[in-house]
Design a protein around this motif. Structure first.
Motif, PDB file in Angstrom:
ATOM      1  N   THR A 111       0.814  -1.207   0.000  1.00  0.00           N
ATOM      2  CA  THR A 111       0.000   0.000   0.000  1.00  0.00           C
ATOM      3  C   THR A 111       0.850   1.260   0.000  1.00  0.00           C
ATOM      4  N   VAL A 112       1.955   1.242   0.731  1.00  0.00           N
ATOM      5  CA  VAL A 112       2.776   2.448   0.858  1.00  0.00           C
ATOM      6  C   VAL A 112       3.904   2.494  -0.159  1.00  0.00           C
ATOM      7  N   ALA A 113       4.029   1.480  -1.017  1.00  0.00           N
ATOM      8  CA  ALA A 113       5.162   1.416  -1.949  1.00  0.00           C
ATOM      9  C   ALA A 113       5.189   2.623  -2.879  1.00  0.00           C
ATOM     10  N   ALA A 114       4.042   2.966  -3.476  1.00  0.00           N
ATOM     11  CA  ALA A 114       4.017   4.068  -4.432  1.00  0.00           C
ATOM     12  C   ALA A 114       4.309   5.420  -3.785  1.00  0.00           C
ATOM     13  N   PRO A 115       3.675   5.773  -2.645  1.00  0.00           N
ATOM     14  CA  PRO A 115       4.047   7.040  -2.009  1.00  0.00           C
ATOM     15  C   PRO A 115       5.525   7.101  -1.614  1.00  0.00           C
ATOM     16  N   VAL A 116       6.063   5.997  -1.105  1.00  0.00           N
ATOM     17  CA  VAL A 116       7.480   5.968  -0.745  1.00  0.00           C
ATOM     18  C   VAL A 116       8.345   6.129  -1.991  1.00  0.00           C
ATOM     19  N   ALA A 117       7.927   5.500  -3.091  1.00  0.00           N
ATOM     20  CA  ALA A 117       8.682   5.616  -4.336  1.00  0.00           C
ATOM     21  C   ALA A 117       8.684   7.054  -4.858  1.00  0.00           C
ATOM     22  N   MET A 118       7.533   7.730  -4.761  1.00  0.00           N
ATOM     23  CA  MET A 118       7.494   9.132  -5.182  1.00  0.00           C
ATOM     24  C   MET A 118       8.430   9.981  -4.337  1.00  0.00           C
ATOM     25  N   ALA A 119       8.447   9.735  -3.025  1.00  0.00           N
ATOM     26  CA  ALA A 119       9.374  10.462  -2.156  1.00  0.00           C
ATOM     27  C   ALA A 119      10.824  10.150  -2.537  1.00  0.00           C
ATOM     28  N   ALA A 120      11.100   8.889  -2.887  1.00  0.00           N
ATOM     29  CA  ALA A 120      12.449   8.502  -3.295  1.00  0.00           C
ATOM     30  C   ALA A 120      12.858   9.183  -4.597  1.00  0.00           C
ATOM     31  N   VAL A 121      11.915   9.321  -5.526  1.00  0.00           N
ATOM     32  CA  VAL A 121      12.202  10.006  -6.796  1.00  0.00           C
ATOM     33  C   VAL A 121      12.550  11.469  -6.532  1.00  0.00           C
ATOM     34  N   ILE A 122      11.748  12.126  -5.689  1.00  0.00           N
ATOM     35  CA  ILE A 122      12.025  13.528  -5.358  1.00  0.00           C
ATOM     36  C   ILE A 122      13.393  13.654  -4.690  1.00  0.00           C
ATOM     37  N   GLY A 123      13.697  12.720  -3.784  1.00  0.00           N
ATOM     38  CA  GLY A 123      15.009  12.722  -3.151  1.00  0.00           C
ATOM     39  C   GLY A 123      16.137  12.508  -4.149  1.00  0.00           C
ATOM     40  N   ALA A 124      15.907  11.649  -5.135  1.00  0.00           N
ATOM     41  CA  ALA A 124      16.933  11.407  -6.162  1.00  0.00           C
ATOM     42  C   ALA A 124      17.164  12.656  -6.998  1.00  0.00           C
ATOM     43  N   TRP A 125      16.082  13.350  -7.358  1.00  0.00           N
ATOM     44  CA  TRP A 125      16.240  14.603  -8.110  1.00  0.00           C
ATOM     45  C   TRP A 125      17.050  15.621  -7.322  1.00  0.00           C
ATOM     46  N   ALA A 126      16.720  15.776  -6.038  1.00  0.00           N
ATOM     47  CA  ALA A 126      17.449  16.735  -5.206  1.00  0.00           C
ATOM     48  C   ALA A 126      18.921  16.320  -5.053  1.00  0.00           C
ATOM     49  N   SER A 127      19.168  15.020  -4.888  1.00  0.00           N
ATOM     50  CA  SER A 127      20.544  14.537  -4.722  1.00  0.00           C
ATOM     51  C   SER A 127      21.366  14.756  -5.982  1.00  0.00           C
ATOM     52  N   LEU A 128      20.771  14.470  -7.147  1.00  0.00           N
ATOM     53  CA  LEU A 128      21.482  14.702  -8.410  1.00  0.00           C
ATOM     54  C   LEU A 128      21.827  16.174  -8.575  1.00  0.00           C
ATOM     55  N   SER A 129      20.871  17.027  -8.237  1.00  0.00           N
ATOM     56  CA  SER A 129      21.116  18.460  -8.366  1.00  0.00           C
ATOM     57  C   SER A 129      22.192  18.931  -7.398  1.00  0.00           C
ATOM     58  N   ILE A 130      22.110  18.489  -6.141  1.00  0.00           N
ATOM     59  CA  ILE A 130      23.090  18.921  -5.136  1.00  0.00           C
ATOM     60  C   ILE A 130      24.494  18.449  -5.518  1.00  0.00           C
ATOM     61  N   MET A 131      24.622  17.178  -5.887  1.00  0.00           N
ATOM     62  CA  MET A 131      25.943  16.648  -6.236  1.00  0.00           C
ATOM     63  C   MET A 131      26.476  17.296  -7.513  1.00  0.00           C
ATOM     64  N   GLY A 132      25.609  17.485  -8.493  1.00  0.00           N
ATOM     65  CA  GLY A 132      26.050  18.093  -9.746  1.00  0.00           C
ATOM     66  C   GLY A 132      26.599  19.492  -9.551  1.00  0.00           C
ATOM     67  N   TRP A 133      25.838  20.339  -8.839  1.00  0.00           N
ATOM     68  CA  TRP A 133      26.318  21.695  -8.598  1.00  0.00           C
ATOM     69  C   TRP A 133      27.551  21.690  -7.696  1.00  0.00           C
ATOM     70  N   ALA A 134      27.628  20.772  -6.740  1.00  0.00           N
ATOM     71  CA  ALA A 134      28.808  20.708  -5.870  1.00  0.00           C
ATOM     72  C   ALA A 134      30.068  20.418  -6.679  1.00  0.00           C
ATOM     73  N   LEU A 135      29.965  19.519  -7.666  1.00  0.00           N
ATOM     74  CA  LEU A 135      31.134  19.225  -8.493  1.00  0.00           C
ATOM     75  C   LEU A 135      31.520  20.413  -9.363  1.00  0.00           C
ATOM     76  N   VAL A 136      30.526  21.229  -9.721  1.00  0.00           N
ATOM     77  CA  VAL A 136      30.841  22.456 -10.468  1.00  0.00           C
ATOM     78  C   VAL A 136      31.564  23.457  -9.568  1.00  0.00           C
ATOM     79  N   TYR A 137      31.118  23.548  -8.306  1.00  0.00           N
ATOM     80  CA  TYR A 137      31.736  24.503  -7.380  1.00  0.00           C
ATOM     81  C   TYR A 137      33.119  24.063  -6.917  1.00  0.00           C
ATOM     82  N   LEU A 138      33.351  22.773  -6.798  1.00  0.00           N
ATOM     83  CA  LEU A 138      34.556  22.244  -6.133  1.00  0.00           C
ATOM     84  C   LEU A 138      35.864  22.848  -6.664  1.00  0.00           C
ATOM     85  N   PRO A 139      36.069  22.925  -7.980  1.00  0.00           N
ATOM     86  CA  PRO A 139      37.342  23.516  -8.441  1.00  0.00           C
ATOM     87  C   PRO A 139      37.436  25.019  -8.203  1.00  0.00           C
ATOM     88  N   HIS A 140      36.310  25.661  -7.874  1.00  0.00           N
ATOM     89  CA  HIS A 140      36.294  27.123  -7.775  1.00  0.00           C
ATOM     90  C   HIS A 140      36.065  27.598  -6.347  1.00  0.00           C
TER      91      HIS A 140
END
Length: 296
Positions: free
Chosen positions: A57-86
């Motif tokens: 019953t809770v699989a789909a709501p948890v999966a949606m939360a996981a997708v949102i978390g994955a989007w935020a994680s990709l964005s945070i890590m991506g921008w962090a790698l851009v900032y790191l050399p600078h």
């Protein structure tokens, strides 16, 4: 081993573009779902089917939360790698230690994405200011998009549940005699209404793929458990002598065939006929049991 600055930047931009493409295909592109969203939703759905009870019953709501978390994680890590050399281009407030490592880049990225803006570490170079401002804009856009995604999902689920409930109420009201208790014109109007609702559910499944993975705990609100009855109504109507009722039966039959095509093509249900596809759909949503007596 240290990566060259250009490699870190390329990897970071790649992660940002992956996030953006996944959000676009999931939220903005009709009849689509991004690869990250699709992988997470399906993986958690398949995992939940190995367990009984509330996990399904809770699989789909948890999966949606996981997708949102994955989007935020990709964005945070991506921008962090851009900032790191600078990082030398950032100005630190008094008392704030300068570390210059990935952890610090991640912190700057998280603060910028969330638009918190503590102000103890700020970019000095004009280009870095533009980059951090751009990340803040994307962070606000990501937050708005995810809220809109959630708000769009539940009306689609309500339409699906309402159709199942209406079919069950119709079955309860007509009893064993079925449509023979109704006037042909009245029965035809009801079947045409069912056909329109089935067509709407088909479009909802195409536009909001994630709604497929929501499991209905109650049998009365479960469309997978009700589609076989809808097929019987369509067949009964097509055999009637009244032309209006026969036409309504053909409409409902066509709508059900279209829904079966969506389930077959988009979600991998096998079956040469609509009935076989609906049986597979019902089994996968735990409202039908395998011959051995165990739920799928």
């Amino acid at each position: 081993m240290e990566f060259p600055d250009i490699v870190l930047t390329v990897i970071g931009v790649g992660l940002i573009l992956l996030m953006a493409a996944d959000v676009f295909h999931t939220l903005l592109y009709p009849q689509g779902a991004g690869p990250v969203c699709r992988m997470i939703m399906r993986a958690l759905w398949l995992l939940s089917r190995q367990f009984a009870g509330r996990a399904v019953t809770v699989a789909a709501p948890v999966a949606m939360a996981a997708v949102i978390g994955a989007w935020a994680s990709l964005s945070i890590m991506g921008w962090a790698l851009v900032y790191l050399p600078h990082l030398p281009g950032f100005v630190y407030a008094d008392g704030v230690p300068r570390r210059g490592d990935l952890g610090e880049a991640l912190y700057i990225s998280m603060v910028s994405l969330s638009t918190v803006g503590y102000g103890e570490i700020v970019p000095a170079a004009p280009l870095l200011r533009l980059v951090t401002a751009a990340q803040a804009v994307t962070g606000f856009g990501l937050l708005t998009a995810t809220v809109s995604w959630i708000l769009q999902t539940y009306p689609a689920l309500s339409r699906r549940r309402a159709l199942a409930h209406e079919l069950n109420l119709f079955r309860q009201a007509t009893g064993p005699q079925g449509m023979s208790t109704l006037e042909p014109g009245h029965a035809a109007a009801l079947l045409e209404s069912f056909a329109r609702s089935v067509a709407t559910v088909s479009m909802d499944l195409l536009a909001f793929n994630e709604t497929y993975y929501f499991h209905e705990a109650q049998h009365r609100g479960s469309l997978p458990a009700t589609l076989a009855y809808a097929q019987r109504l369509a067949s009964e109507a097509q055999e009637n002598t009244n032309p209006d009722l026969r036409f309504a039966g053909r409409m409902l039959h066509a709508a059900l065939d279209d829904l079966a095509d969506v389930l077959r093509g988009k979600f991998g249900h096998v079956g040469q006929t609509a009935s076989a596809v609906f049986q597979s759909y019902e089994t996968h949503h735990r409202h039908r049991r395998k011959p051995g007596g165990t739920a799928s």
